[in-house]
Design a protein around this motif. Structure first.
Motif, short mmCIF file in Angstrom:
data_model
loop_
_atom_site.label_atom_id
_atom_site.label_comp_id
_atom_site.label_asym_id
_atom_site.label_seq_id
_atom_site.Cartn_x
_atom_site.Cartn_y
_atom_site.Cartn_z
N GLY A 109 0.69 20.89 -9.12
CA GLY A 109 -0.37 19.85 -8.92
C GLY A 109 0.51 18.40 -8.29
N ALA A 110 -0.31 17.53 -8.85
CA ALA A 110 -0.31 16.15 -8.11
C ALA A 110 0.43 15.54 -8.99
CB ALA A 110 -1.34 15.34 -7.65
N THR A 111 1.60 14.26 -8.88
CA THR A 111 2.06 12.70 -9.89
C THR A 111 2.26 11.75 -8.98
OG1 THR A 111 3.43 14.80 -11.25
CG2 THR A 111 3.90 12.61 -11.19
N LEU A 112 1.26 11.46 -9.81
CA LEU A 112 1.52 9.32 -8.73
C LEU A 112 2.80 8.86 -9.69
CD1 LEU A 112 0.89 7.24 -7.04
CD2 LEU A 112 -0.89 6.05 -8.80
N HIS A 113 3.65 8.52 -9.16
CA HIS A 113 5.07 8.25 -10.00
C HIS A 113 5.83 6.46 -9.17
CE1 HIS A 113 8.57 8.84 -6.75
NE2 HIS A 113 7.36 9.89 -6.58
N GLU A 114 6.32 6.53 -9.86
CA GLU A 114 6.96 4.95 -9.55
C GLU A 114 8.31 5.58 -8.76
OE1 GLU A 114 7.46 0.74 -11.30
OE2 GLU A 114 8.98 2.15 -12.42
N MET A 115 8.17 4.30 -7.69
CA MET A 115 9.95 4.95 -7.17
C MET A 115 10.84 4.20 -7.27
SD MET A 115 8.20 5.03 -2.77
CE MET A 115 6.86 3.53 -2.61
N ALA A 116 12.00 5.07 -6.65
CA ALA A 116 13.52 4.20 -7.66
C ALA A 116 14.75 4.56 -5.74
CB ALA A 116 13.60 5.42 -8.32
N ALA A 117 15.94 4.27 -6.24
CA ALA A 117 16.27 4.77 -5.65
C ALA A 117 16.91 6.26 -5.29
CB ALA A 117 17.98 4.05 -5.95
N LYS A 118 16.70 6.94 -6.57
CA LYS A 118 16.74 8.48 -6.16
C LYS A 118 15.42 9.37 -5.95
CE LYS A 118 20.26 9.99 -9.33
NZ LYS A 118 21.08 10.45 -10.57
N PHE A 156 1.98 7.87 0.63
CA PHE A 156 1.52 9.65 0.24
C PHE A 156 1.35 10.31 1.51
CE2 PHE A 156 -1.91 5.49 -1.03
CZ PHE A 156 -1.58 5.99 -2.45
N TYR A 157 2.69 11.62 0.81
CA TYR A 157 3.31 11.81 1.84
C TYR A 157 3.85 11.36 3.16
CZ TYR A 157 2.23 15.87 -0.29
OH TYR A 157 2.66 17.86 -0.94
N TYR A 158 4.61 10.39 3.33
CA TYR A 158 5.17 10.25 4.05
C TYR A 158 6.90 10.52 4.14
CZ TYR A 158 7.89 6.80 7.26
OH TYR A 158 8.82 5.81 7.83
N ARG A 159 7.44 10.84 5.19
CA ARG A 159 8.46 11.67 5.06
C ARG A 159 9.55 10.80 4.54
NH1 ARG A 159 6.47 16.09 9.69
NH2 ARG A 159 4.94 17.15 8.31
N HIS A 160 10.06 9.71 4.44
CA HIS A 160 10.94 10.14 4.28
C HIS A 160 11.79 8.81 3.35
CE1 HIS A 160 12.27 10.62 8.87
NE2 HIS A 160 11.44 9.02 9.26
N MET A 161 12.62 8.57 2.72
CA MET A 161 12.90 7.72 1.89
C MET A 161 12.58 6.69 1.75
SD MET A 161 13.79 9.25 -1.26
CE MET A 161 14.89 8.31 -2.54
N LEU A 162 11.48 5.61 0.75
CA LEU A 162 12.16 3.96 1.22
C LEU A 162 13.23 2.68 0.66
CD1 LEU A 162 8.34 3.28 0.89
CD2 LEU A 162 9.85 3.97 2.86
N PRO A 163 14.09 2.44 1.10
CA PRO A 163 14.91 1.49 0.54
C PRO A 163 13.72 0.57 -0.53
CG PRO A 163 14.43 0.39 3.20
CD PRO A 163 13.95 1.97 2.95
N VAL A 164 15.08 0.74 -0.65
CA VAL A 164 15.31 0.01 -2.37
C VAL A 164 15.16 -1.68 -2.07
CG1 VAL A 164 16.24 -1.49 -3.92
CG2 VAL A 164 17.02 1.11 -3.71
N ALA A 165 15.78 -2.52 -0.69
CA ALA A 165 14.70 -3.73 -0.82
C ALA A 165 13.39 -3.36 -0.06
CB ALA A 165 15.66 -3.61 0.60
#
Length: 302
Positions: A129-138, A82-91
């Motif tokens: 608006g705001a969108t909740l979505h599944e996280m992916a590599a991109k 939730f508005y964390y500023r870094h991409m999270l690794p796939v692992a």
């Protein structure tokens, strides 16, 4: 259900409160140390977690082996960002038994990437608006779970729109979370080929090009108005920041017909003359954080 949450800013605070209200066990919150060089005008995730006794960590890099081991040991059902500023690794994402999901401040697939609200205002959009979505590599490319739209009114600043998006994020999560907890998470298409991606913005990106049409200059002001760094211009080595402005509709053309583009004083009012001959009426002009009067600006312009 157990969650590990990456969170920061007002969206982080409000969405954490939604998880708590819906009975989700929050095993760990990963957040950021506040940057002393940044204007902190938003709520504190760390303070909320301290109030509720939720463990928090602030790693410099979410890809660190230590964090991966910590989250692995927790065996979360969900990972949320939730508005964390870094991409999270796939692992890391793969550790969530029921999936990893991010709350993004736009109507995906439009305005993927950084500072989406500022970009939407800059481009004169009438809705976001705001969108909740599944996280992916991109970034912002995974399936859409749910989204909620809000209007961008003609005079709204990015700060005002952000307030609406915070509410939209809270509503989006509140409405879809029961289905997610029941194992029925919606998965809607997120066709990134139909959208747009934008990078971050820096304070220097707020420099005004007065040769642009007034609407474009006004949109820049709205997109970066305080508490963001502001749209700015330089006169005689002094940097002036627009604090508050409106598109002017009541100045007669003859009053500005012979004026060069840029800041000017007309009828004891500060205006910004733009490339199409239209003006911004500047209600607050700042230099070194202090308000500049029409008379003071006139002396500088002479």
């Amino acid at each position: 259900m157990k969650a590990v949450v990456f969170a920061y800013h007002n969206v982080g605070v409000r969405c954490l409160k939604v998880l708590l209200a819906r009975g989700v066990e929050i095993a760990l919150v990963v957040t950021h140390e506040d940057n002393p060089q940044e204007t902190i005008w938003f709520e504190s995730v760390s303070a909320l977690c301290q109030e509720h006794g939720i463990p928090t960590v602030t790693p410099a890099d979410p890809a660190s082996p230590e964090l991966l081991a910590q989250v692995t040991a927790l065996q979360p059902d969900f990972i949320f960002s939730f508005y964390y500023r870094h991409m999270l690794p796939v692992a890391l994402l793969a550790l969530a038994g029921h999936g990893a999901y991010n709350m993004h401040g736009s109507l995906l697939p439009k305005y993927r990437g950084r500072v989406p609200i500022n970009w939407a205002v800059l481009h004169g959009e009438s809705e976001t608006g705001a969108t909740l979505h599944e996280m992916a590599a991109k970034p912002d490319a995974g399936a859409i779970v749910a989204q909620t739209a809000v209007p961008i009114l003609p005079d709204d600043t990015a700060y005002e729109v952000f307030g609406k998006v915070v509410v939209a994020a809270e509503q989006t999560l509140w409405n879809v979370l029961p289905a997610m907890l029941a194992g029925k998470t919606p998965k809607l298409p997120n066709d990134i080929s139909q959208g747009s991606y934008f990078g971050g913005r820096k304070p220097e990106d707020g420099r005004i090009d007065w040769s642009k049409p007034a609407q474009q200059v006004y949109n820049l002001h709205r997109a970066v108005a305080p508490p963001y760094p502001g749209a700015w211009t330089v006169i005689k080595d002094t940097t002036f920041v627009i604090g508050n402005a409106r598109l002017s509709a009541n100045l007669p053309e003859k009053a500005v017909a012979d004026l060069p583009t840029g800041l000017a004083v007309v009828d004891n009012r500060i205006v910004g003359v733009c490339g199409d001959g239209r003006t911004l009426l500047i209600n607050e002009l700042l230099a070194n954080g202090q308000s500049v009067s029409p008379a003071a600006l006139q002396n500088i312009l002479l």
